[in-house]
Scaffold this motif. Sequence first.
Motif, PDB file in Angstrom:
ATOM      1  N   VAL A 147       1.962  -3.686   3.693  1.00 44.67           N
ATOM      2  CA  VAL A 147       1.646  -2.863   4.865  1.00 44.67           C
ATOM      3  C   VAL A 147       0.151  -2.909   5.135  1.00 44.67           C
ATOM      4  N   ARG A 148      -0.207  -3.147   6.383  1.00 44.97           N
ATOM      5  CA  ARG A 148      -1.616  -3.135   6.778  1.00 44.97           C
ATOM      6  C   ARG A 148      -1.834  -2.168   7.927  1.00 44.97           C
ATOM      7  N   ILE A 149      -3.064  -1.669   8.032  1.00 42.63           N
ATOM      8  CA  ILE A 149      -3.460  -0.881   9.200  1.00 42.63           C
ATOM      9  C   ILE A 149      -3.828  -1.858  10.304  1.00 42.63           C
ATOM     10  N   ILE A 158       0.162   8.148   6.132  1.00 40.28           N
ATOM     11  CA  ILE A 158       0.067   6.746   5.689  1.00 40.28           C
ATOM     12  C   ILE A 158       1.043   6.486   4.542  1.00 40.28           C
ATOM     13  N   GLY A 194       3.921   4.131   5.322  1.00 38.39           N
ATOM     14  CA  GLY A 194       3.785   2.898   4.552  1.00 38.39           C
ATOM     15  C   GLY A 194       5.003   2.608   3.708  1.00 38.39           C
ATOM     16  N   ARG A 228       7.020  -1.748  12.357  1.00 40.33           N
ATOM     17  CA  ARG A 228       5.827  -1.109  12.934  1.00 40.33           C
ATOM     18  C   ARG A 228       5.979   0.405  12.935  1.00 40.33           C
ATOM     19  N   LEU A 268       0.481   1.091  11.794  1.00 38.94           N
ATOM     20  CA  LEU A 268       0.786   0.341  10.584  1.00 38.94           C
ATOM     21  C   LEU A 268       1.790  -0.745  10.924  1.00 38.94           C
ATOM     22  N   GLU A 269       1.692  -1.881  10.223  1.00 35.79           N
ATOM     23  CA  GLU A 269       2.692  -2.914  10.422  1.00 35.79           C
ATOM     24  C   GLU A 269       3.011  -3.624   9.123  1.00 35.79           C
ATOM     25  N   THR A 281      -8.785  -3.311   4.046  1.00 37.78           N
ATOM     26  CA  THR A 281      -8.377  -3.558   5.422  1.00 37.78           C
ATOM     27  C   THR A 281      -8.684  -4.986   5.833  1.00 37.78           C
TER      28      THR A 281
END
Length: 352
Positions: free
Chosen positions: A9-11, A126, A130, A140, A173-174, A341
């Motif tokens: 998971v990334r921002i 998050i 997440g 997403r 988040l995706e 990030t």
Amino acid sequence: MARWEIKNVRIAGVAAAVPRNVVYTTDFDFFTLEEAEVFNNTVGIKQRHIAPEDVCASDLCFAAAEQLLADLKWERESVDVLIFESVTGDYKTPPTSCLLQDRLGFSEDCFSMDIPMGCCGCMYAITTGGNLLSSGNAKRALLLVGDTALRMGSMKDKSRVPLFGDCGTAMALEYNPTASDIVVDFHTYGKGYEALMTPHGGFRRPITKESFEYEDFGNGIVRAPLHTLINGMNVFSFAISKPPRSIETFMADYRIDRERDVDYFLIHQANKMIVDRIVKKLKLPLEKVPYNLEEFGNLGGASIPSLMVTRLRKQLMTEEKSLLMSSFGLGLTWGTMWLRTQPMVVSELVIL
């Protein structure tokens, strides 16, 4: 132990919105000019953005979300998870996230939920969002974090009114298998709940005639039981003890070097005295600790995403960064989060 290592998971982006109306410390009639100057220098909050009565936290979050979705160029049908974190929802029921799902034009297949966790709210959102994405079943998530906290208290309460500002934020988040782990650690001390609370208005103490009766507690503190209260000394003692100890333990357990492994420490902007004390206790490099409370005040759960937008926009858009986050508040709860990030979308601050 309430720890997670959230994978995949990334921002993808972050945005924030504040009301246009600015109130300076010198504008409060319960301060003399000398008292206002002392407050500015010690508490560090010189101004705050305050929403009019017809603007809710959901409105501010909606504005931030609209800007972020446009900047990300996300199709609305692609958002699988919508989380609204706030203690100032539109109604007691239904959940405000459901209203925002419709207002934002998201699919009926979108999973929606509210989280009312106050100052730790961004990290709770998050963690929840997440974990919902990490398996890849959902791709997403949009996290909307914000409050209009000022109106929860008494306008005659000198101990609370000057501390808070209003803000709404959006974080995207995706699912991304190349993303570094998001590591999070949470704690709860329910025994201390009375330090930050609203005594009347829930089902334990419903609203009655007595809920509206003001009491003078001295030192400029005048409030009724329906207003949110702060036990300043208890909160201060909690904030400068448990969170820094947890950060120290967290960094030791994960072998995080404060000089080498962390680009920025994002500490909940409660007030300058608390943040300064945490920085001093942990011997944090000052150049790695951004502040924005002098301009916005305590923004509750929106504090950390607002720091990203107002103080780190250029860096987060163009470079990979390692962030260590610390938040603490209602419950009493506190937590630490560490993440790396990739370059992300950071929208310009929206002013309504």
